[in-house]
Scaffold this motif. Structure first.
Motif, PDB file in Angstrom:
ATOM      1  N   HIS A   5       0.772  -1.378  -0.056  1.00 50.80           N
ATOM      2  CA  HIS A   5       0.005   0.100   0.009  1.00 50.80           C
ATOM      3  C   HIS A   5       0.924   1.320   0.158  1.00 50.80           C
ATOM      4  N   TYR A   6       1.979   1.154   0.842  1.00 50.51           N
ATOM      5  CA  TYR A   6       2.735   2.393   0.838  1.00 50.51           C
ATOM      6  C   TYR A   6       3.408   2.825  -0.353  1.00 50.51           C
ATOM      7  N   HIS A   7       4.127   1.796  -1.147  1.00 49.23           N
ATOM      8  CA  HIS A   7       4.601   2.022  -2.492  1.00 49.23           C
ATOM      9  C   HIS A   7       3.652   2.623  -3.573  1.00 49.23           C
ATOM     10  N   ARG A   8       2.248   2.083  -3.177  1.00 51.06           N
ATOM     11  CA  ARG A   8       1.214   2.419  -4.460  1.00 51.06           C
ATOM     12  C   ARG A   8       0.838   3.843  -3.839  1.00 51.06           C
ATOM     13  N   GLY A   9       1.381   4.518  -2.839  1.00 50.63           N
ATOM     14  CA  GLY A   9       0.854   5.853  -2.374  1.00 50.63           C
ATOM     15  C   GLY A   9      -0.554   5.652  -1.763  1.00 50.63           C
ATOM     16  N   GLU A  10      -0.603   4.514  -1.222  1.00 48.41           N
ATOM     17  CA  GLU A  10      -2.239   4.442  -0.699  1.00 48.41           C
ATOM     18  C   GLU A  10      -1.969   4.436   0.895  1.00 48.41           C
ATOM     19  N   TYR A  11      -1.629   5.876   1.386  1.00 51.57           N
ATOM     20  CA  TYR A  11      -0.948   6.068   2.556  1.00 51.57           C
ATOM     21  C   TYR A  11      -2.084   5.559   3.816  1.00 51.57           C
ATOM     22  N   ALA A  37       6.460   6.013   8.498  1.00 47.33           N
ATOM     23  CA  ALA A  37       6.618   6.596   7.072  1.00 47.33           C
ATOM     24  C   ALA A  37       5.105   6.971   6.828  1.00 47.33           C
ATOM     25  N   ALA A  38       4.193   6.160   6.715  1.00 45.74           N
ATOM     26  CA  ALA A  38       2.770   6.456   6.548  1.00 45.74           C
ATOM     27  C   ALA A  38       2.202   7.663   7.236  1.00 45.74           C
ATOM     28  N   ALA A  39       2.602   7.490   8.688  1.00 51.51           N
ATOM     29  CA  ALA A  39       2.063   8.472   9.564  1.00 51.51           C
ATOM     30  C   ALA A  39       2.732   9.913   8.985  1.00 51.51           C
ATOM     31  N   LEU A  40       3.944  10.097   8.602  1.00 55.61           N
ATOM     32  CA  LEU A  40       4.461  11.114   8.157  1.00 55.61           C
ATOM     33  C   LEU A  40       3.876  11.897   7.022  1.00 55.61           C
ATOM     34  N   GLU A  41       3.746  10.861   5.808  1.00 55.31           N
ATOM     35  CA  GLU A  41       2.947  11.395   4.830  1.00 55.31           C
ATOM     36  C   GLU A  41       1.595  11.801   4.963  1.00 55.31           C
ATOM     37  N   LEU A  42       0.913  11.290   6.009  1.00 56.81           N
ATOM     38  CA  LEU A  42      -0.360  11.671   6.333  1.00 56.81           C
ATOM     39  C   LEU A  42      -0.732  13.000   7.491  1.00 56.81           C
ATOM     40  N   LYS A  43       0.786  13.478   7.687  1.00 53.28           N
ATOM     41  CA  LYS A  43       1.004  14.522   8.710  1.00 53.28           C
ATOM     42  C   LYS A  43       0.473  14.247   9.849  1.00 53.28           C
ATOM     43  N   LYS A  44       0.397  12.990  10.668  1.00 53.38           N
ATOM     44  CA  LYS A  44      -0.135  12.687  11.823  1.00 53.38           C
ATOM     45  C   LYS A  44       0.753  13.100  12.723  1.00 53.38           C
ATOM     46  N   LYS A  45       1.039  14.318  13.053  1.00 54.01           N
ATOM     47  CA  LYS A  45       1.853  14.530  14.193  1.00 54.01           C
ATOM     48  C   LYS A  45       1.976  14.087  15.297  1.00 54.01           C
ATOM     49  N   ASN A  46       0.516  13.997  16.060  1.00 57.44           N
ATOM     50  CA  ASN A  46       0.277  13.710  17.289  1.00 57.44           C
ATOM     51  C   ASN A  46       0.836  12.103  17.224  1.00 57.44           C
ATOM     52  N   GLU A  47       0.360  11.418  16.566  1.00 62.08           N
ATOM     53  CA  GLU A  47       0.658  10.080  16.437  1.00 62.08           C
ATOM     54  C   GLU A  47       2.290   9.785  16.474  1.00 62.08           C
ATOM     55  N   PHE A  67      14.702   7.222  14.507  1.00 66.11           N
ATOM     56  CA  PHE A  67      14.068   7.485  13.401  1.00 66.11           C
ATOM     57  C   PHE A  67      12.701   7.890  13.564  1.00 66.11           C
ATOM     58  N   ALA A  68      11.830   7.526  14.490  1.00 62.93           N
ATOM     59  CA  ALA A  68      10.700   7.978  14.951  1.00 62.93           C
ATOM     60  C   ALA A  68      10.743   9.567  15.305  1.00 62.93           C
ATOM     61  N   VAL A  69      11.691   9.791  16.187  1.00 63.09           N
ATOM     62  CA  VAL A  69      11.930  11.335  16.633  1.00 63.09           C
ATOM     63  C   VAL A  69      12.152  12.202  15.231  1.00 63.09           C
ATOM     64  N   GLY A  70      13.117  11.681  14.485  1.00 57.81           N
ATOM     65  CA  GLY A  70      13.387  12.361  13.197  1.00 57.81           C
ATOM     66  C   GLY A  70      11.989  12.595  12.431  1.00 57.81           C
ATOM     67  N   CYS A  71      11.076  11.592  12.336  1.00 57.27           N
ATOM     68  CA  CYS A  71       9.939  11.718  11.464  1.00 57.27           C
ATOM     69  C   CYS A  71       8.862  12.807  11.971  1.00 57.27           C
ATOM     70  N   CYS A  75       8.045  16.243  10.124  1.00 58.72           N
ATOM     71  CA  CYS A  75       6.494  16.558  10.178  1.00 58.72           C
ATOM     72  C   CYS A  75       6.091  17.939  10.455  1.00 58.72           C
ATOM     73  N   ILE A  76       6.929  18.328  11.573  1.00 58.75           N
ATOM     74  CA  ILE A  76       6.587  19.941  12.119  1.00 58.75           C
ATOM     75  C   ILE A  76       7.698  20.772  11.577  1.00 58.75           C
ATOM     76  N   ARG A  77       8.473  20.502  10.470  1.00 56.36           N
ATOM     77  CA  ARG A  77       9.322  21.298   9.183  1.00 56.36           C
ATOM     78  C   ARG A  77      10.501  21.661  10.392  1.00 56.36           C
ATOM     79  N   SER A  78      10.855  20.836  11.207  1.00 55.94           N
ATOM     80  CA  SER A  78      12.036  21.587  12.114  1.00 55.94           C
ATOM     81  C   SER A  78      13.060  20.356  11.436  1.00 55.94           C
ATOM     82  N   TYR A  79      13.726  21.009  10.342  1.00 54.93           N
ATOM     83  CA  TYR A  79      14.506  19.858   9.677  1.00 54.93           C
ATOM     84  C   TYR A  79      15.883  20.032  10.415  1.00 54.93           C
ATOM     85  N   ASP A  80      16.505  20.886  10.843  1.00 54.32           N
ATOM     86  CA  ASP A  80      17.732  20.622  11.458  1.00 54.32           C
ATOM     87  C   ASP A  80      17.651  19.546  12.681  1.00 54.32           C
TER      88      ASP A  80
END
Length: 276
Positions: A5-11, A37-47, A67-71, A75-80
Protein backbone atom coordinates in the motif's frame (compact mmCIF):
# COMPACT_ATOMS: atom_id res chain seq x y z
CA UNK A 1 0.56 -5.76 2.64
CA UNK A 2 1.42 -2.44 4.35
CA UNK A 3 4.56 -2.08 2.23
CA UNK A 4 2.51 -2.71 -0.92
CA UNK A 5 0.00 0.00 0.00
CA UNK A 6 2.79 2.43 0.88
CA UNK A 7 4.64 1.93 -2.40
CA UNK A 8 1.41 2.48 -4.31
CA UNK A 9 0.88 5.78 -2.51
CA UNK A 10 -2.11 4.41 -0.56
CA UNK A 11 -0.97 5.96 2.71
CA UNK A 12 -4.35 5.79 4.47
CA UNK A 13 -4.70 2.08 3.74
CA UNK A 14 -1.11 1.45 4.77
CA UNK A 15 -1.71 3.33 8.02
CA UNK A 16 -4.89 1.36 8.74
CA UNK A 17 -3.00 -1.94 8.35
CA UNK A 18 -0.06 -0.89 10.51
CA UNK A 19 -2.11 0.74 13.29
CA UNK A 20 -4.14 -2.45 13.68
CA UNK A 21 -1.00 -4.57 13.80
CA UNK A 22 0.67 -2.25 16.33
CA UNK A 23 -2.43 -2.41 18.52
CA UNK A 24 -1.63 -6.09 18.99
CA UNK A 25 2.18 -5.69 19.11
CA UNK A 26 3.21 -2.05 19.79
CA UNK A 27 6.89 -2.72 19.08
CA UNK A 28 6.66 -4.88 15.95
CA UNK A 29 10.09 -4.27 14.44
CA UNK A 30 9.19 -4.82 10.78
CA UNK A 31 5.98 -2.79 11.00
CA UNK A 32 7.25 0.34 12.78
CA UNK A 33 9.30 1.95 9.95
CA UNK A 34 6.50 1.76 7.37
CA UNK A 35 3.94 2.88 9.98
CA UNK A 36 6.05 5.92 10.83
CA UNK A 37 6.59 6.71 7.14
CA UNK A 38 2.84 6.50 6.43
CA UNK A 39 2.03 8.65 9.47
CA UNK A 40 4.54 11.23 8.20
CA UNK A 41 2.95 11.28 4.73
CA UNK A 42 -0.44 11.81 6.37
CA UNK A 43 0.99 14.53 8.67
CA UNK A 44 -0.20 12.74 11.82
CA UNK A 45 2.10 14.67 14.13
CA UNK A 46 0.34 13.58 17.34
CA UNK A 47 0.74 9.91 16.45
CA UNK A 48 4.39 10.47 15.56
CA UNK A 49 5.05 12.30 18.82
CA UNK A 50 3.33 9.63 20.91
CA UNK A 51 5.00 6.72 19.12
CA UNK A 52 8.45 8.36 19.24
CA UNK A 53 8.09 9.15 22.95
CA UNK A 54 7.18 5.52 23.80
CA UNK A 55 9.99 4.12 21.65
CA UNK A 56 12.60 6.39 23.22
CA UNK A 57 11.41 5.34 26.68
CA UNK A 58 11.43 1.62 25.94
CA UNK A 59 14.13 1.17 23.29
CA UNK A 60 16.53 4.14 23.24
CA UNK A 61 19.25 1.84 21.88
CA UNK A 62 17.30 1.01 18.70
CA UNK A 63 17.65 2.97 15.48
CA UNK A 64 13.88 2.93 14.92
CA UNK A 65 13.33 5.03 18.07
CA UNK A 66 15.62 7.77 16.76
CA UNK A 67 14.05 7.44 13.31
CA UNK A 68 10.63 8.01 14.91
CA UNK A 69 11.79 11.22 16.58
CA UNK A 70 13.28 12.36 13.28
CA UNK A 71 9.94 11.74 11.55
CA UNK A 72 8.16 13.87 14.15
CA UNK A 73 10.53 16.79 13.71
CA UNK A 74 10.34 16.48 9.93
CA UNK A 75 6.54 16.55 10.17
CA UNK A 76 6.63 19.88 12.05
CA UNK A 77 9.25 21.19 9.57
CA UNK A 78 12.05 21.40 12.10
CA UNK A 79 14.52 20.03 9.57
CA UNK A 80 17.74 20.64 11.50
CA UNK A 81 16.44 18.65 14.46
CA UNK A 82 15.08 15.93 12.14
CA UNK A 83 18.49 15.63 10.50
CA UNK A 84 20.22 15.11 13.85
CA UNK A 85 17.88 12.27 14.80
CA UNK A 86 18.00 10.62 11.37
CA UNK A 87 21.79 10.85 11.49
CA UNK A 88 21.83 9.25 14.93
CA UNK A 89 19.61 6.43 13.64
CA UNK A 90 22.07 5.72 10.79
CA UNK A 91 24.96 5.70 13.26
CA UNK A 92 23.19 3.16 15.47
CA UNK A 93 22.26 0.98 12.48
CA UNK A 94 24.12 1.74 9.26
CA UNK A 95 21.74 -0.45 7.24
CA UNK A 96 18.60 1.45 8.29
CA UNK A 97 17.49 2.52 4.80
CA UNK A 98 14.43 4.55 5.96
CA UNK A 99 16.69 6.68 8.16
CA UNK A 100 19.04 7.35 5.23
CA UNK A 101 16.04 8.44 3.14
CA UNK A 102 14.83 10.70 5.95
CA UNK A 103 18.35 12.08 6.29
CA UNK A 104 18.35 12.90 2.57
CA UNK A 105 14.87 14.46 2.72
CA UNK A 106 15.95 16.75 5.57
CA UNK A 107 18.77 18.10 3.38
CA UNK A 108 16.56 18.37 0.26
CA UNK A 109 13.95 20.34 2.24
CA UNK A 110 16.59 23.02 2.79
CA UNK A 111 18.02 22.92 -0.77
CA UNK A 112 21.24 21.19 0.28
CA UNK A 113 21.43 19.02 -2.80
CA UNK A 114 24.90 17.46 -2.50
CA UNK A 115 24.28 16.11 1.00
CA UNK A 116 20.82 14.88 0.00
CA UNK A 117 22.29 13.01 -2.98
CA UNK A 118 24.94 11.38 -0.79
CA UNK A 119 22.29 10.09 1.61
CA UNK A 120 20.06 8.79 -1.21
CA UNK A 121 23.00 7.01 -2.84
CA UNK A 122 23.82 5.32 0.44
CA UNK A 123 20.19 4.15 0.70
CA UNK A 124 20.43 2.81 -2.87
CA UNK A 125 23.46 0.70 -1.95
CA UNK A 126 21.84 -0.57 1.25
CA UNK A 127 18.45 -1.29 -0.28
CA UNK A 128 19.09 -2.24 -3.94
CA UNK A 129 15.64 -3.78 -4.41
CA UNK A 130 13.80 -0.57 -3.54
CA UNK A 131 12.84 2.03 -6.12
CA UNK A 132 12.42 4.81 -3.53
CA UNK A 133 16.08 5.90 -3.24
CA UNK A 134 16.37 5.84 -7.04
CA UNK A 135 13.20 7.93 -7.35
CA UNK A 136 14.52 10.40 -4.76
CA UNK A 137 17.77 10.84 -6.70
CA UNK A 138 15.73 11.56 -9.83
CA UNK A 139 13.58 14.08 -7.96
CA UNK A 140 16.69 15.84 -6.70
CA UNK A 141 18.14 15.99 -10.21
CA UNK A 142 14.84 17.41 -11.45
CA UNK A 143 14.80 19.98 -8.65
CA UNK A 144 18.29 21.13 -9.68
CA UNK A 145 17.32 21.23 -13.40
CA UNK A 146 19.44 18.27 -14.52
CA UNK A 147 16.57 16.84 -16.54
CA UNK A 148 18.47 14.22 -18.55
CA UNK A 149 19.79 12.50 -15.43
CA UNK A 150 16.42 12.90 -13.75
CA UNK A 151 14.79 10.99 -16.63
CA UNK A 152 17.33 8.16 -16.34
CA UNK A 153 16.59 7.66 -12.65
CA UNK A 154 12.81 7.96 -13.07
CA UNK A 155 12.95 5.33 -15.82
CA UNK A 156 15.00 3.06 -13.56
CA UNK A 157 12.51 3.56 -10.71
CA UNK A 158 9.64 2.69 -13.06
CA UNK A 159 11.42 -0.53 -14.08
CA UNK A 160 11.81 -1.55 -10.41
CA UNK A 161 8.27 -0.59 -9.36
CA UNK A 162 5.86 0.10 -12.23
CA UNK A 163 2.89 0.24 -9.83
CA UNK A 164 3.94 3.40 -7.93
CA UNK A 165 1.84 6.40 -9.03
CA UNK A 166 4.50 8.80 -7.72
CA UNK A 167 6.94 7.57 -10.39
CA UNK A 168 4.45 8.48 -13.13
CA UNK A 169 3.74 11.82 -11.47
CA UNK A 170 7.43 12.69 -11.65
CA UNK A 171 7.66 11.48 -15.26
CA UNK A 172 4.65 13.67 -16.05
CA UNK A 173 6.24 16.72 -14.40
CA UNK A 174 9.45 16.04 -16.34
CA UNK A 175 7.57 15.80 -19.65
CA UNK A 176 5.73 19.03 -18.82
CA UNK A 177 9.04 20.79 -18.19
CA UNK A 178 10.28 19.46 -21.53
CA UNK A 179 7.11 20.92 -23.14
CA UNK A 180 5.91 17.46 -24.19
CA UNK A 181 2.39 18.07 -22.94
CA UNK A 182 0.81 15.01 -24.56
CA UNK A 183 3.28 12.71 -22.80
CA UNK A 184 2.82 14.65 -19.56
CA UNK A 185 -0.94 14.14 -19.75
CA UNK A 186 -0.50 10.43 -20.45
CA UNK A 187 1.83 9.93 -17.46
CA UNK A 188 -0.29 11.95 -15.05
CA UNK A 189 -3.51 10.21 -16.05
CA UNK A 190 -1.75 6.86 -15.60
CA UNK A 191 -0.55 7.95 -12.14
CA UNK A 192 -4.12 8.75 -11.09
CA UNK A 193 -5.37 5.51 -12.63
CA UNK A 194 -2.96 3.53 -10.45
CA UNK A 195 -4.48 4.98 -7.28
CA UNK A 196 -7.19 2.66 -6.04
CA UNK A 197 -9.99 4.16 -4.01
CA UNK A 198 -10.87 7.85 -3.66
CA UNK A 199 -8.19 10.48 -4.07
CA UNK A 200 -6.79 12.05 -0.90
CA UNK A 201 -5.00 15.33 -0.26
CA UNK A 202 -1.68 13.50 -0.75
CA UNK A 203 -2.45 13.45 -4.50
CA UNK A 204 -3.51 17.08 -4.82
CA UNK A 205 -0.25 17.99 -6.58
CA UNK A 206 -0.77 15.29 -9.23
CA UNK A 207 -4.32 16.53 -9.91
CA UNK A 208 -3.06 20.13 -10.19
CA UNK A 209 -0.22 19.04 -12.49
CA UNK A 210 -2.75 17.38 -14.80
CA UNK A 211 -4.79 20.59 -14.81
CA UNK A 212 -1.69 22.61 -15.81
CA UNK A 213 -0.91 20.14 -18.60
CA UNK A 214 -4.45 20.28 -19.99
CA UNK A 215 -4.44 24.08 -19.85
CA UNK A 216 -1.19 24.15 -21.85
CA UNK A 217 -2.97 22.09 -24.53
CA UNK A 218 -5.89 24.57 -24.45
CA UNK A 219 -8.23 21.89 -23.12
CA UNK A 220 -9.73 24.48 -20.84
CA UNK A 221 -12.91 22.67 -19.78
CA UNK A 222 -10.93 19.57 -18.77
CA UNK A 223 -8.41 21.75 -16.92
CA UNK A 224 -11.20 23.48 -14.97
CA UNK A 225 -12.61 20.08 -14.01
CA UNK A 226 -9.28 18.89 -12.59
CA UNK A 227 -8.51 22.17 -10.81
CA UNK A 228 -11.96 21.98 -9.20
CA UNK A 229 -11.21 18.44 -8.06
CA UNK A 230 -7.90 19.65 -6.59
CA UNK A 231 -9.75 22.34 -4.63
CA UNK A 232 -12.08 19.65 -3.26
CA UNK A 233 -8.99 17.91 -1.90
CA UNK A 234 -7.45 21.12 -0.55
CA UNK A 235 -9.82 24.13 -0.50
CA UNK A 236 -7.03 26.44 0.71
CA UNK A 237 -4.74 25.84 -2.26
CA UNK A 238 -4.01 29.44 -3.26
CA UNK A 239 -2.02 28.53 -6.37
CA UNK A 240 -4.88 26.29 -7.56
CA UNK A 241 -7.36 29.16 -7.16
CA UNK A 242 -4.94 31.31 -9.18
CA UNK A 243 -4.55 28.65 -11.89
CA UNK A 244 -8.33 28.25 -12.13
CA UNK A 245 -8.70 32.02 -12.44
CA UNK A 246 -6.07 32.10 -15.18
CA UNK A 247 -7.85 29.32 -17.09
CA UNK A 248 -11.13 31.23 -16.95
CA UNK A 249 -9.16 34.33 -18.05
CA UNK A 250 -7.89 32.47 -21.11
CA UNK A 251 -11.45 31.38 -21.90
CA UNK A 252 -12.58 35.00 -21.76
CA UNK A 253 -14.74 34.41 -18.66
CA UNK A 254 -13.46 37.50 -16.90
CA UNK A 255 -15.93 37.65 -14.00
CA UNK A 256 -15.09 34.09 -12.95
CA UNK A 257 -11.39 34.81 -13.46
CA UNK A 258 -11.53 37.85 -11.15
CA UNK A 259 -13.47 35.87 -8.54
CA UNK A 260 -10.79 33.17 -8.35
CA UNK A 261 -7.95 35.70 -8.49
CA UNK A 262 -9.47 37.39 -5.43
CA UNK A 263 -9.77 34.03 -3.65
CA UNK A 264 -6.11 33.26 -4.41
CA UNK A 265 -4.97 36.65 -3.08
CA UNK A 266 -7.15 36.24 0.00
CA UNK A 267 -5.29 33.04 0.83
CA UNK A 268 -1.87 34.33 -0.21
CA UNK A 269 -1.61 38.12 -0.58
CA UNK A 270 2.01 38.00 -1.82
CA UNK A 271 1.19 35.80 -4.85
CA UNK A 272 3.01 37.75 -7.59
CA UNK A 273 1.55 35.71 -10.49
CA UNK A 274 -2.03 36.45 -9.44
CA UNK A 275 -1.22 40.13 -8.84
CA UNK A 276 0.01 40.42 -12.43
Amino acid sequence: QADWHYHRGEYERCYDVTINLLARDPYHAACLPVHLAAALELKKKNELFSRAHKLMQEYPDRAVAWFAVGCYYYCIRSYDAARRYFSRATQMSADCAPAWLGFGHSFAAQDESDQAMAAYRTATRLFPGSHLPVLCIGMEYQRTNNLLLAEQFFTQARTICPADPLVYNELGVLAHRNKDYCEAERCLRHALKLISGPLTEAWEATVVNLGHTLRKQQKFEDAVEWYTQALALNPRGSSTHGALGYTYHLEGKLELAIEYYHKALGLRPDDSFTHE
